[in-house]
Design a protein around this motif. Structure first.
Motif, PDB file in Angstrom:
ATOM      1  N   VAL A  33       0.850  -1.206   0.000  1.00  0.00           N
ATOM      2  CA  VAL A  33       0.000   0.000   0.000  1.00  0.00           C
ATOM      3  C   VAL A  33       0.881   1.249   0.000  1.00  0.00           C
ATOM      4  CG1 VAL A  33      -1.647   1.341   1.365  1.00  0.00           C
ATOM      5  CG2 VAL A  33      -1.953  -1.139   1.111  1.00  0.00           C
ATOM      6  N   ALA A  34       1.904   1.239   0.854  1.00  0.00           N
ATOM      7  CA  ALA A  34       2.797   2.395   0.956  1.00  0.00           C
ATOM      8  C   ALA A  34       3.581   2.603  -0.336  1.00  0.00           C
ATOM      9  CB  ALA A  34       3.755   2.212   2.132  1.00  0.00           C
ATOM     10  N   ASP A  37       1.505   4.331  -2.927  1.00  0.00           N
ATOM     11  CA  ASP A  37       1.452   5.767  -2.612  1.00  0.00           C
ATOM     12  C   ASP A  37       2.744   6.468  -3.053  1.00  0.00           C
ATOM     13  OD1 ASP A  37      -1.021   5.608  -1.497  1.00  0.00           O
ATOM     14  OD2 ASP A  37      -0.336   5.587   0.588  1.00  0.00           O
ATOM     15  N   ALA A  40       2.867   6.838  -6.791  1.00  0.00           N
ATOM     16  CA  ALA A  40       1.968   7.900  -7.257  1.00  0.00           C
ATOM     17  C   ALA A  40       2.588   9.268  -7.014  1.00  0.00           C
ATOM     18  CB  ALA A  40       0.620   7.781  -6.548  1.00  0.00           C
ATOM     19  N   ALA A  41       3.210   9.444  -5.856  1.00  0.00           N
ATOM     20  CA  ALA A  41       3.857  10.721  -5.536  1.00  0.00           C
ATOM     21  C   ALA A  41       5.034  10.975  -6.481  1.00  0.00           C
ATOM     22  CB  ALA A  41       4.333  10.726  -4.084  1.00  0.00           C
ATOM     23  N   HIS A 156       6.293   8.527   3.361  1.00  0.00           N
ATOM     24  CA  HIS A 156       5.538   7.359   2.927  1.00  0.00           C
ATOM     25  C   HIS A 156       5.953   6.099   3.695  1.00  0.00           C
ATOM     26  CE1 HIS A 156       3.708   9.584  -0.410  1.00  0.00           C
ATOM     27  NE2 HIS A 156       4.859  10.229  -0.435  1.00  0.00           N
ATOM     28  N   SER A 235       2.869   5.475   6.121  1.00  0.00           N
ATOM     29  CA  SER A 235       2.371   6.203   4.949  1.00  0.00           C
ATOM     30  C   SER A 235       1.287   7.193   5.307  1.00  0.00           C
ATOM     31  CB  SER A 235       1.834   5.205   3.935  1.00  0.00           C
ATOM     32  OG  SER A 235       1.329   5.896   2.835  1.00  0.00           O
ATOM     33  N   ARG A 236       1.422   8.385   4.763  1.00  0.00           N
ATOM     34  CA  ARG A 236       0.349   9.383   4.904  1.00  0.00           C
ATOM     35  C   ARG A 236      -0.063   9.920   3.551  1.00  0.00           C
ATOM     36  NH1 ARG A 236       3.149   9.782   8.990  1.00  0.00           N
ATOM     37  NH2 ARG A 236       4.607  11.361   8.301  1.00  0.00           N
ATOM     38  N   GLY A 237       0.015   9.043   2.538  1.00  0.00           N
ATOM     39  CA  GLY A 237      -0.481   9.382   1.208  1.00  0.00           C
ATOM     40  C   GLY A 237       0.310  10.466   0.507  1.00  0.00           C
TER      41      GLY A 237
END
Ligand SMILES: [Zn+2]
Length: 237
Positions: A33-34, A37, A40-41, A156, A235-237
């Motif tokens: 999941v992380a 993210d 994507a970043a 992340h 992770s904080r998106g």
């Protein structure tokens, strides 16, 4: 956070990892999941983040180890030069392998929390990544990626366990680790867990390895960088 079992820590099972069909990565679900993210970043900074290595099994690491010991894969020195095996003792062979490759059971890649990353967008057509420090340093093909990871990775959950030479594994600016899981895995991979994983295995140089296992565990497993508070928070998106 559930701690990984001895079999999971040493890559002898795959019950703690899943495959991401889109990227071909095999990772612990939390790290997966992380990483999505993080990818994507990176895309927003025109970086095409690709993992050239993620989860690795004990069997795969054993194959790499035995191939290097027996000369089926080149042995590289600190500067990346090919070493002359014919003049080396078994002890020197073991030490040379450990510069760049983990002992089976002792690779952080067994945990499903580790990734070796490149920026595919920065790579000229037809050029293969070498995974050497120069590529990530100023002027290198992945210099932008290296700087971006240092700046954004921790947000992340990712940090660099091999950020500098601590007398064991050489600096690996391409290798990132998902701290919320790997920080719990490291103390669980004890000398006893490692010794148990190696018992009865057809390991080249086994006599040297078993004699020096305490030192190998200290230098090549325990002597790594520590994640900062931001990476541990995940992770904080
Ligand atoms: Zn790696």
């Amino acid at each position: 956070m559930s701690v990984l079992s001895a079999e999971q820590l040493t890559g002898r099972v795959r019950s703690h990892v899943l495959e991401l069909p889109e990227s071909g990565c095999v990772l612990h679900p939390d790290a997966a999941v992380a990483f999505m993210d993080l990818r994507a970043a990176a895309t927003q900074s025109d970086i095409d983040l690709v993992a050239v290595s993620s989860f690795r099994t004990f069997e795969h690491q054993l194959l790499i180890w035995n191939d290097k010991f027996h000369g089926r894969r080149p042995l590289l020195d600190r500067d990346g030069g090919v070493m002359d095996r014919s003049v080396m003792t078994e002890e020197q062979l073991v030490r040379a392998i450990l510069l760049w490759s983990a002992l089976p059971g002792a690779s952080r890649h067994h945990w499903g929390t580790e990734l070796d990353l490149i920026d595919r967008a920065a790579l000229p057509p037809g050029q293969r990544p070498q995974l050497v420090a120069q590529e990530y340093a100023a002027g290198g093909v992945f210099a932008r990626l290296g700087a971006w990871l240092a700046r954004h990775g921790e947000r992340h959950g990712f940090f660099l366990p091999y950020d500098r030479d601590r007398g064991g594994v050489q600096p690996e600016p391409w290798h990132v680790s998902f701290a919320p899981v790997s920080n719990a895995a490291l103390p669980a991979l004890t000398l006893a867990v490692l010794a148990e994983a190696l018992a009865g295995v057809e390991l080249a140089g086994a006599a040297v390895v078993h004699r020096q296992l305490h030192d190998i565990h200290a230098r090549y497993v325990c002597a790594v960088g520590e994640p900062g508070a931001a990476a541990l928070a995940g992770s904080r998106g």
